[in-house]
Design an enzyme around this catalytic site. Structure first.
Site, mmCIF file in Angstrom:
data_model
loop_
_atom_site.group_PDB
_atom_site.id
_atom_site.type_symbol
_atom_site.label_atom_id
_atom_site.label_comp_id
_atom_site.label_asym_id
_atom_site.label_seq_id
_atom_site.Cartn_x
_atom_site.Cartn_y
_atom_site.Cartn_z
ATOM 1 N N ARG A 34 0.628 -1.117 -0.090
ATOM 2 C CA ARG A 34 0.094 0.218 0.005
ATOM 3 C C ARG A 34 1.044 1.116 0.049
ATOM 4 O O ARG A 34 0.570 2.160 -0.672
ATOM 5 C CB ARG A 34 -0.935 -0.023 1.106
ATOM 6 N N LYS A 194 -19.409 -15.894 2.701
ATOM 7 C CA LYS A 194 -20.674 -15.796 2.911
ATOM 8 C C LYS A 194 -21.544 -15.140 1.744
ATOM 9 O O LYS A 194 -20.980 -14.193 1.053
ATOM 10 C CB LYS A 194 -21.184 -14.845 4.069
HETATM 11 P P1 ADP Z 1 -12.800 -11.399 0.356
HETATM 12 O O1 ADP Z 1 -11.995 -10.675 1.487
HETATM 13 O O2 ADP Z 1 -11.877 -11.797 -0.630
HETATM 14 O O3 ADP Z 1 -13.938 -10.756 -0.005
HETATM 15 P P2 ADP Z 1 -13.996 -13.406 1.988
HETATM 16 O O4 ADP Z 1 -13.739 -12.571 3.343
HETATM 17 O O5 ADP Z 1 -15.684 -13.180 1.534
HETATM 18 O O6 ADP Z 1 -13.260 -13.044 0.639
HETATM 19 O O7 ADP Z 1 -13.771 -14.950 2.320
HETATM 20 C C1 ADP Z 1 -12.634 -15.335 2.513
HETATM 21 C C2 ADP Z 1 -12.695 -16.219 3.574
HETATM 22 O O8 ADP Z 1 -13.579 -17.334 3.214
HETATM 23 C C3 ADP Z 1 -11.290 -16.877 3.810
HETATM 24 O O9 ADP Z 1 -10.959 -16.681 5.472
HETATM 25 C C4 ADP Z 1 -11.586 -18.597 3.726
HETATM 26 O O10 ADP Z 1 -10.777 -19.065 4.712
HETATM 27 C C5 ADP Z 1 -13.111 -18.480 3.658
HETATM 28 N N1 ADP Z 1 -13.563 -19.689 3.049
HETATM 29 C C6 ADP Z 1 -13.438 -20.120 1.632
HETATM 30 N N2 ADP Z 1 -14.171 -21.249 1.537
HETATM 31 C C7 ADP Z 1 -14.529 -21.646 2.753
HETATM 32 C C8 ADP Z 1 -15.163 -23.058 2.793
HETATM 33 N N3 ADP Z 1 -15.282 -23.953 1.888
HETATM 34 N N4 ADP Z 1 -15.380 -23.276 4.336
HETATM 35 C C9 ADP Z 1 -15.140 -22.361 5.219
HETATM 36 N N5 ADP Z 1 -14.435 -21.075 5.085
HETATM 37 C C10 ADP Z 1 -14.040 -20.974 3.748
#
Ligand code: ADP
Ligand code: MG
Length: 389
Positions: A34, A194
């Site tokens: 950053r 989610k």
């Molecule tokens: P971003 O920050 O890129 O928007 P998110 O915060 O929505 O992404 O999601 C990231 C999290 O989702 C990670 O911590 C990852 O471990 C979790 N995750 C992904 N797939 C699974 C799964 N099948 N079960 C539990 N957690 C998951």
């Protein structure tokens, strides 16, 4: 949007809101990305004859807390720019005012964390007015904070001539390409934790795209909504109707939806734990799906073939814990390998996955804003952009 080209920086003291919200451990900056992203704007202004006063937040302190001091950032920034001085005072204080008063052209003062100010997140007008006395022009280059209507983003921008920095401009240009006249076919890959976090983005993008690939924990809410048995995988029980509704809308819009066919499952999230591959709609208790399986990797690679525009948000599995990083790696590589396509990654965890997998340079754009990029795709604008118009 007013940009740096509209500003003559010569002899001016320019107040710049940057995003120096970097990871710090034992007083040392762990990842300078950053800081580096801000350098083009800072150098341009300095070469143009300005002096700079820098504002940033760091973490989520509750009031003044030395743990969240920007001092280590001052040190790191000083290695890239000469003439940097860290001012250990809250940016709304008298001491801060005094410290910036006699800056000479070429000098840079980094003030303390804006979130030490109780009025920052409330967008307090009085605090904004004190910020405005720190400079003669305001440049917003903190794309990652542009969705926050805070005093150092929005409040101060209303009180000074305000301009977008280069990082801000680059982000807006890239993300706008995902909303306006994208080349088709256009695919969106979603994953992460989610569905409920991403509803706005899904609803905004669905009418614009041709293919939607869903992985990550989010997929299990869709799979269960379709009658699948998903064992102990993460499901948002209160979003099953929403998932069905989104699938129906996708169909009506002619968007082809790809859900996992198989998953890598385990009983616990632990490095090196025993894993099994199950059909995505027949996962037995006590197993939970923690990554997309090999068939799904292949399915997703196929689904991305020939795509001209792609947006990726959300890892395909628990990429932080090997071996559950393989699906994310496979999708990252498939996207990175698309010839002649415009590919964008956004989202905090997705971007750190891309960095960790060493794929950053192979994307058209890697957005520095987590929440900000998603909100921009949802609404087509941000509070921090509106004040630059
Ligand atoms: P971003 O920050 O890129 O928007 P998110 O915060 O929505 O992404 O999601 C990231 C999290 O989702 C990670 O911590 C990852 O471990 C979790 N995750 C992904 N797939 C699974 C799964 N099948 N079960 C539990 N957690 C998951
Ligand atoms: Mg996240």
């Amino acid at each position: 949007m007013r940009t740096l080209k509209d500003l003559d920086p010569r002899g001016k003291r320019v107040l710049v809101r940057v995003d120096f919200n970097v990871p710090i451990q034992d007083g040392k900056v762990q990842d300078e990305t950053r800081i580096q992203e801000s350098l083009p704007t800072l150098r341009y202004l300095l070469e143009g004859g300005a002096s700079l006063v820098l504002l940033s937040h760091l973490g989520r302190p509750k009031g003044h807390d030395p743990k969240y001091s920007l001092a280590p950032v001052g040190e790191a920034l000083g290695r890239h720019l000469p003439g940097v001085r860290f001012v250990p005072h809250s940016p709304g204080s008298e001491e801060a005012q005094k410290a910036v008063r006699d800056l000479s052209p070429g000098e840079v003062a980094l003030l303390e964390n804006v979130r030490f100010e109780p009025g920052e997140e409330k967008n307090d007008p009085e605090l904004s007015a004190r910020y405005a006395r720190l400079g003669e022009a305001f440049v917003l280059d903190a794309f990652g904070s542009a969705h926050r209507a805070h005093a150092s983003v929005v409040g101060v921008a209303r009180l000074l001539p305000a301009y977008a920095g280069f990082l801000m401009e680059r982000e807006v240009r890239a993300l706008t390409r995902l909303l306006q006249d994208p080349e088709r076919p256009y695919a969106v890959v979603l994953g992460g934790a989610k569905v409920s976090d991403k509803i706005g983005v899904i609803e905004s993008l669905l009418p614009r795209i041709d293919r939607l690939l869903v992985g990550g924990a989010m997929a299990f809410t869709f799979l269960k909504a379709l009658g699948g048995e998903v064992g102990r995988s993460l499901v948002e029980e209160d979003r099953l109707d929403l998932a069905r509704d989104l699938l129906g809308r996708a169909e009506a819009l002619g968007v082809r939806v790809y859900l996992p066919e198989d998953v890598v499952a385990a009983e616990r999230i632990e490095p090196g734990v025993d894993t099994r591959v199950y059909p995505a709609r027949a996962i037995p208790v006590p197993y939970m799906g923690l990554d997309i399986g090999p068939k799904t990797q292949e399915l997703f690679r196929e689904a991305l073939r020939g795509v001209r525009t792609a947006f990726w948000n959300g890892p395909m599995g628990v990429f932080e814990v090997p071996p559950f990083d393989q699906g994310t790696l496979a999708v990252g590589r498939a996207l990175a390998g698309l010839e002649g396509a415009f590919t964008v990654v956004g989202g905090g965890d997705s971007v750190s996955a891309v960095n960790r997998l060493g794929l950053k340079d192979r994307f058209g754009h890697v957005s520095t804003g987590g929440g900000a990029s998603l909100e921009f795709l949802e609404k087509g604008t941000l509070p921090g952009l509106e004040v630059l118009k």
